[in-house]
Design a protein around this motif. Structure first.
Motif, PDB file in Angstrom:
ATOM      1  N   LEU A   1     -10.050  18.315  -3.854  1.00 44.82           N
ATOM      2  CA  LEU A   1     -10.060  18.624  -2.434  1.00 44.82           C
ATOM      3  C   LEU A   1     -11.294  19.443  -2.055  1.00 44.82           C
ATOM      4  O   LEU A   1     -11.930  19.205  -1.024  1.00 44.82           O
ATOM      5  CB  LEU A   1      -8.783  19.399  -2.096  1.00 44.82           C
ATOM      6  CG  LEU A   1      -8.184  19.193  -0.731  1.00 44.82           C
ATOM      7  CD1 LEU A   1      -8.050  17.723  -0.401  1.00 44.82           C
ATOM      8  CD2 LEU A   1      -6.812  19.849  -0.673  1.00 44.82           C
TER       9      LEU A   1
ATOM     10  N   ALA B   1     -18.043  17.143   3.344  1.00 39.50           N
ATOM     11  CA  ALA B   1     -17.950  17.083   4.803  1.00 39.50           C
ATOM     12  C   ALA B   1     -18.480  18.370   5.440  1.00 39.50           C
ATOM     13  O   ALA B   1     -18.272  18.616   6.631  1.00 39.50           O
ATOM     14  CB  ALA B   1     -16.504  16.845   5.221  1.00 39.50           C
TER      15      ALA B   1
ATOM     16  N   ASP C   1     -11.418  22.084  17.721  1.00 39.64           N
ATOM     17  CA  ASP C   1     -11.533  20.729  17.159  1.00 39.64           C
ATOM     18  C   ASP C   1     -10.541  20.431  16.028  1.00 39.64           C
ATOM     19  O   ASP C   1     -10.831  19.678  15.114  1.00 39.64           O
ATOM     20  CB  ASP C   1     -12.968  20.476  16.658  1.00 39.64           C
ATOM     21  CG  ASP C   1     -13.356  19.005  16.773  1.00 39.64           C
ATOM     22  OD1 ASP C   1     -12.883  18.358  17.723  1.00 39.64           O
ATOM     23  OD2 ASP C   1     -14.116  18.513  15.925  1.00 39.64           O
ATOM     24  N   TRP C   2      -9.343  21.012  16.109  1.00 45.24           N
ATOM     25  CA  TRP C   2      -8.312  20.746  15.086  1.00 45.24           C
ATOM     26  C   TRP C   2      -7.968  19.264  15.060  1.00 45.24           C
ATOM     27  O   TRP C   2      -8.120  18.568  16.062  1.00 45.24           O
ATOM     28  CB  TRP C   2      -7.049  21.583  15.365  1.00 45.24           C
ATOM     29  CG  TRP C   2      -6.476  21.396  16.751  1.00 45.24           C
ATOM     30  CD1 TRP C   2      -6.764  22.159  17.848  1.00 45.24           C
ATOM     31  CD2 TRP C   2      -5.555  20.395  17.189  1.00 45.24           C
ATOM     32  NE1 TRP C   2      -6.075  21.694  18.937  1.00 45.24           N
ATOM     33  CE2 TRP C   2      -5.316  20.613  18.571  1.00 45.24           C
ATOM     34  CE3 TRP C   2      -4.884  19.343  16.568  1.00 45.24           C
ATOM     35  CZ2 TRP C   2      -4.454  19.817  19.330  1.00 45.24           C
ATOM     36  CZ3 TRP C   2      -4.018  18.556  17.325  1.00 45.24           C
ATOM     37  CH2 TRP C   2      -3.821  18.796  18.693  1.00 45.24           C
ATOM     38  N   ASN C   3      -7.502  18.805  13.904  1.00 44.50           N
ATOM     39  CA  ASN C   3      -7.061  17.404  13.809  1.00 44.50           C
ATOM     40  C   ASN C   3      -5.576  17.329  13.478  1.00 44.50           C
ATOM     41  O   ASN C   3      -4.943  18.340  13.174  1.00 44.50           O
ATOM     42  CB  ASN C   3      -7.897  16.637  12.773  1.00 44.50           C
ATOM     43  CG  ASN C   3      -7.823  17.262  11.407  1.00 44.50           C
ATOM     44  OD1 ASN C   3      -8.698  18.048  11.028  1.00 44.50           O
ATOM     45  ND2 ASN C   3      -6.777  16.963  10.658  1.00 44.50           N
ATOM     46  N   CYS C   4      -5.045  16.132  13.547  1.00 45.67           N
ATOM     47  CA  CYS C   4      -3.629  15.889  13.259  1.00 45.67           C
ATOM     48  C   CYS C   4      -3.282  16.376  11.852  1.00 45.67           C
ATOM     49  O   CYS C   4      -4.084  16.246  10.933  1.00 45.67           O
ATOM     50  CB  CYS C   4      -3.350  14.389  13.368  1.00 45.67           C
ATOM     51  SG  CYS C   4      -1.713  13.900  12.816  1.00 45.67           S
TER      52      CYS C   4
ATOM     53  N   ALA D   1     -14.266  17.208  -1.780  1.00 44.17           N
ATOM     54  CA  ALA D   1     -14.243  16.396  -0.563  1.00 44.17           C
ATOM     55  C   ALA D   1     -14.600  17.240   0.656  1.00 44.17           C
ATOM     56  O   ALA D   1     -15.378  16.814   1.519  1.00 44.17           O
ATOM     57  CB  ALA D   1     -12.853  15.780  -0.390  1.00 44.17           C
ATOM     58  N   LEU D   2     -14.060  18.461   0.713  1.00 41.46           N
ATOM     59  CA  LEU D   2     -14.367  19.358   1.833  1.00 41.46           C
ATOM     60  C   LEU D   2     -15.868  19.654   1.871  1.00 41.46           C
ATOM     61  O   LEU D   2     -16.492  19.665   2.927  1.00 41.46           O
ATOM     62  CB  LEU D   2     -13.579  20.668   1.711  1.00 41.46           C
ATOM     63  CG  LEU D   2     -12.099  20.629   2.093  1.00 41.46           C
ATOM     64  CD1 LEU D   2     -11.424  21.937   1.711  1.00 41.46           C
ATOM     65  CD2 LEU D   2     -11.907  20.380   3.582  1.00 41.46           C
TER      66      LEU D   2
ATOM     67  N   LEU E   1     -17.516  21.459   4.725  1.00 38.88           N
ATOM     68  CA  LEU E   1     -16.458  22.443   4.957  1.00 38.88           C
ATOM     69  C   LEU E   1     -16.177  23.223   3.677  1.00 38.88           C
ATOM     70  O   LEU E   1     -16.505  22.779   2.574  1.00 38.88           O
ATOM     71  CB  LEU E   1     -15.175  21.742   5.401  1.00 38.88           C
ATOM     72  CG  LEU E   1     -15.175  21.081   6.776  1.00 38.88           C
ATOM     73  CD1 LEU E   1     -14.047  20.069   6.866  1.00 38.88           C
ATOM     74  CD2 LEU E   1     -15.035  22.121   7.876  1.00 38.88           C
TER      75      LEU E   1
ATOM     76  N   ARG F   1      -8.665  20.522   6.308  1.00 41.61           N
ATOM     77  CA  ARG F   1      -9.726  20.651   7.317  1.00 41.61           C
ATOM     78  C   ARG F   1      -9.312  21.685   8.367  1.00 41.61           C
ATOM     79  O   ARG F   1     -10.115  22.535   8.756  1.00 41.61           O
ATOM     80  CB  ARG F   1     -10.029  19.311   7.988  1.00 41.61           C
ATOM     81  CG  ARG F   1     -11.113  19.427   9.063  1.00 41.61           C
ATOM     82  CD  ARG F   1     -11.554  18.085   9.622  1.00 41.61           C
ATOM     83  NE  ARG F   1     -12.583  18.258  10.648  1.00 41.61           N
ATOM     84  CZ  ARG F   1     -12.320  18.387  11.946  1.00 41.61           C
ATOM     85  NH1 ARG F   1     -11.067  18.377  12.378  1.00 41.61           N
ATOM     86  NH2 ARG F   1     -13.300  18.551  12.809  1.00 41.61           N
TER      87      ARG F   1
ATOM     88  N   ALA G   1      -5.996  16.507   2.615  1.00 39.86           N
ATOM     89  CA  ALA G   1      -7.339  16.725   3.155  1.00 39.86           C
ATOM     90  C   ALA G   1      -7.279  17.015   4.657  1.00 39.86           C
ATOM     91  O   ALA G   1      -7.990  17.884   5.167  1.00 39.86           O
ATOM     92  CB  ALA G   1      -8.219  15.512   2.876  1.00 39.86           C
ATOM     93  N   LEU G   2      -6.385  16.297   5.364  1.00 45.25           N
ATOM     94  CA  LEU G   2      -6.228  16.532   6.810  1.00 45.25           C
ATOM     95  C   LEU G   2      -5.829  17.981   7.065  1.00 45.25           C
ATOM     96  O   LEU G   2      -6.398  18.659   7.918  1.00 45.25           O
ATOM     97  CB  LEU G   2      -5.135  15.623   7.377  1.00 45.25           C
ATOM     98  CG  LEU G   2      -5.449  14.154   7.596  1.00 45.25           C
ATOM     99  CD1 LEU G   2      -4.213  13.456   8.135  1.00 45.25           C
ATOM    100  CD2 LEU G   2      -6.608  13.986   8.568  1.00 45.25           C
TER     101      LEU G   2
END
Lengths: 293, 199
Positions: free
Chosen positions: A107, A114, A38-41, A110-111, A116, A61, A57-58
């Motif tokens: 950071l 979510a 489930d990696w993101n851009c 924020a993680l 994380l 993650r 942040a991207l």
């Protein structure tokens, strides 16, 4: 060692042949990999221009996901990142976490919200780094069944693989790709444009500028007698290969030369089939000349 | 009010002394203060010849507080983030980061020319990530041309078709499974840019 593979968006799109050839080559070499679930851009260069903190942040993650996925092995987590932009962004985020205490706190918060957590236990590696420094050139020689003898390759690394966070190669004159392909029998070009900018996304946004940058690289490689250009970045490959017709119209000079991924050349030397290496996806067809077999 | 292409004398009282500090806060480091105006960045930059102000000049202007001129400059938009300047700078000024910070400020204020492709692409990229967690190159480039110059879409359709038939164009965008998590994360970050891009 099982590497956690982070392909990035381009390797699932225009750079599909990079994904296919790299995985085929790694399988043949016995390098185990597992895609980050489930990696993101990564955000690349475009996102950084809109919002820097969110860009970090991207990247974080992905690092956090990799860490969580790799930790059960009880070994250090190594993320394998073939795309230049992803490679740079992940390293950049790590650097930021190391150097900027305030940024790190923000950071981390924020993680956490979510669900994380990133402890900083991931090392980001490039496939060339793995081939040269982990497997070693002798292992590559061993696996070579169709040496690329007589093939003159212009190795083109692109900007972001060694700049600004060079971890495995020289910033001015990188050699890892040259070493890999030379070990497999090819002759590589000594030229000063290995890391010159290809124009990046400017071929789309400001083509007057972007296309000229790519044109210069193609022209210089051709002038020096290269048979093929080997790249390590999906955007470089796209810019150098797909705009060749447009460049001929724009600059009135043909610069037709095959542009492939270094992993495709490795695969050819290792006797893999064209299909396995995604050769059918190239705009400018490439085949290893008969003389070099 | 800034007027395009019109040069005029700038009086000291018109400068924005806080501008440099804002840039420093955005980039997260104050290396810009170390610049000795040697011009290495401008000479190593592969695109400086297309810029209205070379990187060296832009750094000087930013430090002195030429707020409007810096934000209206084409220079940051022409920067392709190749990091040549950052690597070569003898004083370790993070020039590429400064360019990013200027881009963010210009987008916040909406001072770049309308339909100028670079910020349009950046914003489209931003929205795609928010929507799907991943970007789709085909959709990016289509949206870019639709929003800037639809004529180009026709011109570029040949490349598009070739990409499609070689299987290099994903028609259906990929979406990550846990998009809620990503959105929560992005929301939780106290974003420092793109006020307009958030909407």
């Amino acid at each position: 060692m099982t590497y956690l593979y982070y392909p990035g968006c381009s390797l699932k799109g225009t750079g599909k042949a990079y994904d296919e050839s790299l995985l085929a080559v790694m399988k043949k070499l016995g390098v185990e990999q597992q895609e980050i679930d489930d990696w993101n851009c990564c955000g690349a260069t475009a996102y950084m221009a809109v919002d820097q903190d969110r860009a970090y942040a991207l990247a974080s993650r992905n690092l956090a996901l990799a860490e969580a996925q790799g930790r059960p092995n009880g070994k250090p987590v190594e993320v394998l990142t073939p795309c230049n932009a992803c490679y740079l962004v992940l390293l950049k985020a790590q650097k930021r976490l190391e150097e900027d205490a305030l940024g790190k706190r923000k950071l981390a918060g924020a993680l956490e919200s979510a669900g994380l957590n990133y402890e900083g236990k991931v090392s980001v590696r490039h496939p060339l780094d793995i081939f040269v420094n982990e497997l070693g050139l002798d292992a590559l020689k061993e696996k070579t069944v169709n040496p690329l003898n007589g093939l003159k390759v212009a190795c083109y690394y692109g900007c972001q693989i060694v700049r600004p966070y060079s971890t495995f190669d020289d910033q001015y004159d990188p050699v890892a790709m040259d070493q890999v392909l030379e070990a497999m029998g090819a002759e590589t070009l000594k030229w000063p444009l290995k890391t010159r900018c290809c124009g990046g996304s400017m071929t789309g946004t400001i083509p007057e500028v972007g296309m000229r940058l790519s044109f210069i690289i193609l022209k210089e490689a051709k002038k020096r007698g290269a048979d093929v250009i080997a790249t390590a970045c999906p955007l470089c490959q796209f810019n150098l290969e797909c705009y060749q017709n447009e460049m001929r119209e724009e600059f009135g000079e043909a610069v037709d030369i095959p542009v492939v991924y270094f992993s495709q050349l490795m695969g050819k030397a290792m006797g893999l089939s064209d299909r396995e290496l995604g050769m059918q996806r190239l705009f400018v067809p490439f085949a290893v000349p008969a003389a070099s077999k | 009010m800034y007027e395009w292409g019109r040069r005029r004398i700038k009086y000291e009282s018109e400068l924005d002394p806080a501008f440099c500090q804002t840039l420093i806060e955005k980039t997260g480091n104050d290396s810009i203060r170390n610049c000795i105006q040697c011009g290495t960045c401008s000479s190593t930059c592969p695109v400086s010849l297309y810029m209205d102000f070379t990187p060296r000049r832009l750094v000087a202007m930013a430090r002195e507080g030429f707020h409007d001129e810096v934000l209206h400059s084409f220079t940051p938009w022409i920067c392709a983030s190749c990091y040549s300047c950052t690597v070569e700078c003898p004083k370790e000024v993070k020039i590429t980061e400064t360019m990013y910070a200027i881009k963010q400020m210009a987008m916040d204020k909406g001072v770049h020319p309308a339909r100028f492709p670079v910020p349009v692409l950046a914003r489209e990229f931003y929205h795609q990530v928010k929507a799907n967690g991943r970007t789709n190159e085909g959709r990016l480039i289509t949206q870019l041309f639709l929003k800037t110059n639809p004529f180009k879409l026709i011109k570029q359709s040949k490349i598009g078709m070739k990409l499609f038939f070689s299987g290099r164009l994903d028609v259906i965008p990929q979406k990550i499974k846990n998009i809620t998590q990503l959105r929560t994360l992005l929301k939780a970050v106290n974003g420092n840019g793109g006020g307009r891009a958030h909407s």
